[in-house]
Motif scaffolding. Structure first.
Motif, short mmCIF file in Angstrom:
data_model
loop_
_atom_site.label_atom_id
_atom_site.label_comp_id
_atom_site.label_asym_id
_atom_site.label_seq_id
_atom_site.Cartn_x
_atom_site.Cartn_y
_atom_site.Cartn_z
N LEU A 103 0.69 -1.13 -0.04
CA LEU A 103 -0.05 -0.07 0.15
C LEU A 103 0.86 1.36 0.07
O LEU A 103 0.62 2.21 -0.67
CB LEU A 103 -0.91 0.04 1.20
CG LEU A 103 -2.31 0.77 1.27
CD1 LEU A 103 -3.07 0.47 0.02
CD2 LEU A 103 -2.94 1.08 2.37
N GLN A 104 1.88 1.21 0.71
CA GLN A 104 2.82 2.47 0.74
C GLN A 104 3.33 2.50 -0.48
O GLN A 104 3.75 3.62 -1.01
CB GLN A 104 3.84 2.20 2.07
CG GLN A 104 3.19 2.67 3.33
CD GLN A 104 4.39 2.34 4.44
OE1 GLN A 104 5.04 1.32 4.58
NE2 GLN A 104 4.19 3.55 5.10
N LEU A 105 3.96 1.58 -1.18
CA LEU A 105 4.55 1.53 -2.41
C LEU A 105 3.53 2.30 -3.47
O LEU A 105 3.90 3.15 -4.34
CB LEU A 105 4.83 -0.01 -3.00
CG LEU A 105 5.98 -0.49 -2.28
CD1 LEU A 105 6.08 -1.95 -2.85
CD2 LEU A 105 7.39 0.46 -2.42
N LEU A 106 2.33 1.81 -3.26
CA LEU A 106 1.24 2.12 -4.39
C LEU A 106 1.18 3.67 -4.18
O LEU A 106 0.94 4.37 -5.07
CB LEU A 106 0.01 1.26 -4.49
CG LEU A 106 0.27 -0.15 -4.66
CD1 LEU A 106 -1.21 -0.93 -4.34
CD2 LEU A 106 0.35 -0.42 -6.20
N SER A 107 1.06 3.98 -2.99
CA SER A 107 0.60 5.46 -2.85
C SER A 107 1.90 6.22 -2.68
O SER A 107 1.73 7.62 -2.56
CB SER A 107 0.04 5.73 -1.37
OG SER A 107 0.69 5.00 -0.50
N GLY A 108 3.00 5.98 -3.17
CA GLY A 108 4.28 6.63 -3.32
C GLY A 108 4.89 6.97 -2.06
O GLY A 108 5.77 7.98 -2.16
N GLN A 109 4.43 6.40 -0.92
CA GLN A 109 5.12 6.96 0.26
C GLN A 109 6.35 6.11 0.38
O GLN A 109 7.22 6.80 1.44
CB GLN A 109 4.37 6.69 1.47
CG GLN A 109 2.84 7.44 1.62
CD GLN A 109 1.93 7.06 2.76
OE1 GLN A 109 2.34 7.40 3.70
NE2 GLN A 109 0.95 6.24 2.36
N LEU A 110 6.69 5.32 -0.18
CA LEU A 110 7.92 4.35 -0.10
C LEU A 110 8.21 4.31 -1.32
O LEU A 110 7.63 4.07 -2.43
CB LEU A 110 7.51 2.80 0.33
CG LEU A 110 8.61 2.20 1.37
CD1 LEU A 110 8.87 3.10 2.48
CD2 LEU A 110 7.59 0.82 1.87
N ALA A 111 9.92 4.34 -1.64
CA ALA A 111 10.19 4.03 -2.92
C ALA A 111 10.48 2.74 -3.17
O ALA A 111 11.06 2.12 -2.46
CB ALA A 111 11.79 4.83 -3.06
N ALA A 112 9.91 2.37 -4.37
CA ALA A 112 10.05 0.94 -4.67
C ALA A 112 11.62 0.63 -5.22
O ALA A 112 12.37 1.29 -5.74
CB ALA A 112 9.18 0.58 -6.06
N SER A 113 11.81 -0.92 -4.54
CA SER A 113 13.24 -1.16 -5.10
C SER A 113 13.15 -1.51 -6.65
O SER A 113 14.23 -1.53 -7.23
CB SER A 113 13.61 -2.50 -4.12
OG SER A 113 13.66 -2.36 -2.88
#
Lengths: 294, 264
Positions: free
Chosen positions: B55-65
């Motif tokens: 969810l955090q990846l999708l909402s841009g709060q976390l940068a994806a590896s």
């Protein structure tokens, strides 16, 4: 052996350079809070350590210094700081606004209009206008950087929801040069319009919080408000009891325990000059020109 | 008829081979899907399965590896979230997106009134008329079934269910097209949950919202979502229409999840 124990205006030259660099940056980015390496001063935090450092950094031997505290030239804080610079810098001091080149102030802007050859130095306790709504410094810095100021209106909204009008009476947030939202230090909102397009340079120093910010001369300063609840300066609806002024900011003084009170100008220099010029109010001693210990 | 349909034919959000690892631990691996306007997608799985990371990846709060997330902005241009500037991402977050936290205290300003909580997003996008902000706020309180007389009370005086409904109103006031929800019914008692779910279902249909909802509660997934993604160990192990996955689970793990619900 005869060398003085301290430098001109107390601070050493390297410290002054550091503060001047911060001041220059602050002037270049109106309303932006510039961090600086605030020094320990021989006075407690909350007594104007930020203002004193800014004053020390800009003071030259030819300057004439005036210090006011809540508009008054004769309170402990004002007298102490004035004496401090008279002793450490040997500069001339004055209580007359128009004679001063540097005016250090706590919580007021003088009633007499300032000129282009003057610098007003404010003592600031909390420089961050968003602080009480957003406790995280990292977040408030980001909000300033991205000009996200919706939160400032949340505060004003709360005022209206609770009190029916914008009840913030001091430290009323302003937008400087159309960009940064700034806390004008705890001056009454009565003084906010004086900041707009002011010919004098305005510098703000917060010693404990280690921030300096500035309003360059002739800069636009707008008080935040809502379309349907516009900004309004507040003033007690009375003339000054000593000089009869109708347009100055008033202090309320309780005179007895039966509800008696008097309203007098908070700017003592302004009030005294008016009295000398022959104006008098309802509670002036008569004849007011004679002094008890004359 | 083909023209207006075109808008809904294009996905709103696309995840492509999305992954996130913390050193050697892969919290989320190779997740791909497309979400269409008005679609409700539930992400289910047990604790530690990578739901919240996703969810955090999708909402841009976390940068994806690895991999990327792209979103079709309001102007119709699809953009990779990683290329958005911080200002753009934050703007997206308070206009076209909503984020409903499990703990309302994280999504609300607990010390300011409910009206200001709802109005904050409006003021953030430049609304400058107190009367209009207040009208809109009271209108939204009504829609989420909060007594308008309590508009000036701070959410700390509200019950858990009311706080959650207030958080929803606060998010929906700018008419977002996509709302992320992280366990929105967690910590609420069953009757309050039922009321909240009912409200959410109506709002989602009314506003044609796309929703990505993370939950460990299969009943929530069944009630709200059109599609379900089952996660285990950071991977999506099964995906499909909600009733298909829940009534006829294919993977052994999904079968276990479904069978661990107590019969009513």
């Amino acid at each position: 052996m005869n060398a003085p124990a301290y430098n001109f205006a107390y601070l050493d030259e390297q410290t002054k350079r550091m503060i001047r660099r911060a001041i220059l940056k602050a002037i270049a980015i109106p309303g932006y809070q510039v961090p600086f390496a605030s020094r320990e001063m021989p006075m407690p935090y909350g007594w104007g350590t930020g203002g004193v450092q800014v004053t020390a950094a800009i003071l030259g031997p030819d300057d004439v210094l005036k210090v006011i505290d809540q508009g008054s030239d004769d309170t402990t804080n004002a007298i102490s700081i004035r004496k401090f610079f008279a002793k450490t810098a040997g500069v001339a001091t004055t209580t007359a606004t128009e004679n001063a080149t540097v005016i250090q102030t706590r919580h007021r802007i003088p009633e007499t209009a300032l000129g282009p050859n003057q610098v007003l130095v404010y003592q600031v306790p909390i420089p961050e206008p968003l602080r009480f709504l957003e406790p995280r410094e990292t977040e408030t810095r980001r909000m300033h950087a991205l000009a996200e100021y919706g939160l400032m209106h949340v505060k004003l909204y709360e005022d209206i929801a609770r009190f029916g009008h914008i009840a913030t009476a001091y430290a009323y947030p302003v937008k400087v040069n159309g960009r940064y939202v700034m806390d004008p230090s705890p001056t009454p909102k009565f003084d906010n319009p004086k900041m707009d397009n002011c010919p004098a340079l305005q510098l703000f120093g917060a010693g404990r919080e280690k921030r300096i910010y500035a309003i360059p001369p002739y800069t636009q300063v707008v008080s935040l408000d809502f379309e349907d609840h516009p900004f309004e300066p507040y003033r007690f609806n009375a003339p000054c009891a000593l000089c009869g002024a109708e347009n100055s900011y008033l202090d309320e003084i309780v005179t007895d325990d039966k509800g008696g009170r008097m309203f007098v100008c908070s700017d003592t220099d302004f009030c005294e000059e008016r009295q000398t010029a022959g104006h008098h109010g309802s509670l002036s001693a008569a004849p007011y020109k004679e002094k008890a210990h004359g | 008829m083909a023209e207006p349909m075109l808008e809904n034919d294009q996905p709103l959000l696309v995840a492509d081979a999305l992954g996130k690892s913390y050193g050697r631990i892969a919290a989320c691996r190779d997740v791909s899907f497309a979400l269409y306007p008005g679609e409700v997608l539930a992400i289910v799985g047990e604790s530690g399965s990578g739901k919240s990371t996703l969810l955090q990846l999708l909402s841009g709060q976390l940068a994806a590896s690895s991999g990327c997330v792209s979103y079709r902005m309001r102007d119709g241009v699809t953009r990779d979230l990683a290329t958005l500037g911080e200002a753009e991402r934050r703007f997206l977050f308070r206009t076209d997106w909503g984020y409903v936290h499990q703990d309302p205290a994280q999504g609300l300003r607990m010390a300011v009134s409910a009206g200001a909580n709802v109005g904050e997003r409006l003021m953030a996008v430049g609304w400058n008329h107190y009367g209009r902000i207040r009208d809109t706020a009271s209108n939204w309180l009504e829609r989420v079934e909060i007594d308008v007389a309590r508009i000036d009370d701070a959410p700390r005086t509200y019950s858990g269910g009311m706080r959650q409904r207030l958080q929803i109103a606060r998010n929906l006031v700018t008419e977002p097209r996509l709302v992320f929800m992280d366990e929105p019914t967690g910590g609420l008692d069953v009757s309050v949950q039922a009321r909240l779910l009912d409200l959410l279902r109506n709002l989602v249909a009314e506003l044609h919202l796309a929703v990505i909802i993370v939950t460990h509660d299969l009943a929530v997934a069944r009630l709200l979502s059109h599609r379900v993604m089952v996660m285990k160990g950071g991977r999506v192990i099964e995906t499909g229409l909600t009733d298909q996955v829940l009534d006829d689970p294919r993977e052994p793990y999904t079968q276990l999840l479904v069978s661990s619900i107590l019969p009513p």
